[in-house]
Design an enzyme around this catalytic site. Structure first.
Site: not given
Length: 606
Positions: A43-46, A50, A63, A156
């Site tokens: 996935g992706r984070g801020a 990831v 990350k 967030d």
């Protein structure tokens, strides 16, 4: 470069300085990237991508940043994660400097967002799970808000940034990349708009109470299993505009007042009216006493089995336990008003429930399959609701009293007949003339009581009466009865028309005495009355069936009218919004002209 200066004012240090000497500024372990075995992207984070990886024989999440523009967010998250240590915050193992990446705790359960709204099959979860997730989230955020010398605001909070471990029972907060760069990141982030406090995108001064607002939206989301403001659609600024104008998610039907009060306080426009996260932790800890079973792992539909039905009701939320240990004497066709004794996930799609009601087990448990119903009372009728929202309908009574509600309910007179949860039962006249409650879909006219079944009669249905009534099979004899007609060669009784054998046992005409005119007259009168009775009962059944058809048509008409009304209101709302935005645009335009004219005057005077 001064290390002491960087440590005392890390927020003002440049990203390059902190990357060059992180071991002197931040408290974390420097990890050799060669020790990491990357497995897959998850996935992706801020910032950045990831990936799942192996490091020192254990699963970790790494990350990585993809561009220099993400370096600042990387530094922010590295600095914040190196400061914190809490069971509900994702753990930082260390960081690599070449390439730049964070090495963190891996959450095998994925994000809370994927559990709520991800791809099928979705897991079942109970109200206990929902409350536990929110409690753990509040505990983690309260820890951040209590940090010294300066509170840390997440800014967030949303389900994609909440990870689950230990079978979905433990929640951990992640993604601190926005902690110090709120304006450049969040106002352009469509994915955060639904959970964002109004003072954040309005540009006002904000405090840790912005996390409280986000937490309140998350509480609504895990209870309803719906995406907040999903019906608004469009760009993120439409959601922001709606929230700015006071729009909030619709209230939830049957939600206990203490939870509703806490949730709506968190939504307050005025941050000072919102509770502190410490107060939320105290309230949620108290409420969790009424939600047992939060430590049970989440179950997915593929793990469901009929054999484990009775044992998994409270842990998986896959069905509503009607005949549980505390309410074994409760059974009513109007199950909307029967409080369940466990915290299950209630799926409310009526068609599926009707199909499920026909497949009841004799144990008295009603298995509710997964559907896409919503527990929100005021949602649009055409909206596609999410699955398996948490059933809070009976928690309020349990909060008010520690003992479960145990008032006996009127049971069925026929075994293994349960009615339908969402349907109002009809009163059908049974063979003995007494009213009997049946579900709408079950249009059987009569039936003998359990234990009264004879060898000559059974519980007939409308279909049997319609196809084998007195007008189509054997009508009542109108000619005088003679002894020759009374019995056949085997001695069986042929004097009674076969259609009458479908009647309840005590209503069937008895064979007359052939030597008695009075007995013959009574028998013939009884046959006529039985014929009339069957006609009336058949007509009643057909009228009931027609009534249901008309009710269905009426419901459809009402839905069509509601849809039309909703579309008209939505159109009007959009027009008003357009007008408001146009007015605002003109005001901004005028202000811009004034500013430009002032600048020109200043330039002219200079």
């Amino acid at each position: 470069m001064s290390t002491a200066s960087a440590a005392s004012s890390s927020s003002s240090s440049s990203a390059g300085e902190m990357i060059e000497a992180p071991s002197q500024v931040l408290n974390f372990e420097e990890i050799d990237y060669k020790e990491i075995e990357v497995e897959e992207v998850v996935g992706r984070g801020a910032f950045g991508v990831v990936c799942k990886a192996k490091w020192r024989a254990k699963d970790v999440a790494i990350k990585q940043i993809e561009s220099e523009s993400e370096r600042k967010a990387f530094i922010v998250e590295l600095r914040q994660l190196s400061r914190v240590n809490h069971p509900n915050i994702v753990k930082l193992y260390g960081a690599c400097l070449n390439p730049v990446c964070l090495v963190m705790e891996y959450a095998e359960g994925g994000s809370l967002y994927n559990v709520l709204h991800g791809a099928e099959p979705l897991p079942y979860y109970t109200a206990a799970h929902a409350m536990s997730w929110c409690l753990q989230c509040s505990q983690g955020v309260a820890y951040l808000h209590s940090m010294q010398p300066k509170a840390l605001i997440h800014r967030d909070l949303k389900p994609p940034n909440l990870l689950l471990v230990a079978g979905g029972t433990v929640l951990k907060i992640c993604d601190f990349g926005t902690a110090c760069d709120i304006q450049t990141h969040m106002t352009n982030n469509k994915g955060s708009a639904a959970w964002m406090a109004p003072e954040v995108f309005e540009g006002s001064n904000y405090s840790e109470k912005c996390d409280v607002f986000s937490w309140g939206i998350i509480l609504w989301e895990v209870i309803t299993r719906r995406k907040p403001f999903d019906e608004i659609g469009g760009p993120a600024f439409r959601i922001m505009w709606a929230v700015h104008n006071g729009t909030r998610p619709p209230l939830i039907k049957n939600l206990p007042k203490p939870i509703e009060s806490l949730m709506t306080r968190c939504w307050s426009k005025d941050p000072s009216q919102r509770p502190s996260m410490e107060e939320i932790v105290k309230i949620m800890t108290h409420l969790m006493r009424y939600f047992p079973g939060a430590d049970e792992p989440l179950q997915y539909p593929c793990q469901y089995s009929d054999e484990g039905q009775s044992n998994s009701a409270t842990s998986t939320g896959s069905f509503m336990d009607i005949a549980s240990t505390n309410t074994s004497n409760k059974s009513d066709t109007n199950m909307e008003q029967v409080p369940a004794t466990n915290d299950t996930i209630k799926r409310l799609e009526s068609k599926l429930l009707k199909n499920q009601a026909k497949q009841q087990s004799e144990s008295g448990r009603l298995s509710l399959g997964a559907s896409r119903g919503s527990s929100v009372e005021s949602l649009p009728p055409t909206s596609e609701g999410k699955r398996m929202s948490a059933d809070m309908s009976e928690i309020e009574a349990r909060i008010a009293a520690t003992t479960a509600y145990s008032k006996p309910k009127r049971g069925h007179r026929k075994t293994a007949s349960f009615g339908n949860i969402l349907d109002v039962p009809e009163i059908v006249i049974s063979g003995n003339g007494q009213p009997r409650r049946r579900s709408i879909q079950d249009l059987t006219v009569t039936g003998t009581e359990p234990g009264q079944v004879s060898s000559r009669s059974s519980s007939p249905s409308v279909r049997m009466i319609t196809t084998s009534g007195p007008t189509s099979e054997k009508p009542t004899r109108s000619h005088p009865w003679t002894p020759d007609d009374s019995t056949d060669t085997n001695g069986s009784d042929n004097s009674i028309p076969m259609a009458y054998l479908t009647l309840d046992h005590q209503l069937q005409p008895l064979a007359p005495c052939p030597n008695s005119k009075e007995s013959m007259a009574v028998f013939e009168q009884h046959c006529k009355m039985a014929q009339e009775y069957m006609k009336v009962q058949t007509e009643i059944a057909l009228l009931l069936q027609r009534k249901q058809e008309l009710v269905a048509e009426l419901d459809q008409d009402e839905k069509d009218q509601q849809n039309t009304s909703r579309l008209v209101q939505e159109h009007k709302k959009l027009l008003d919004e357009n007008k408001s935005l146009s007015t605002y645009y003109q005001q901004c335009k005028k202000q811009l002209e004034v500013i430009r004219s002032q600048q020109q005057k200043r330039q002219g005077t200079s």
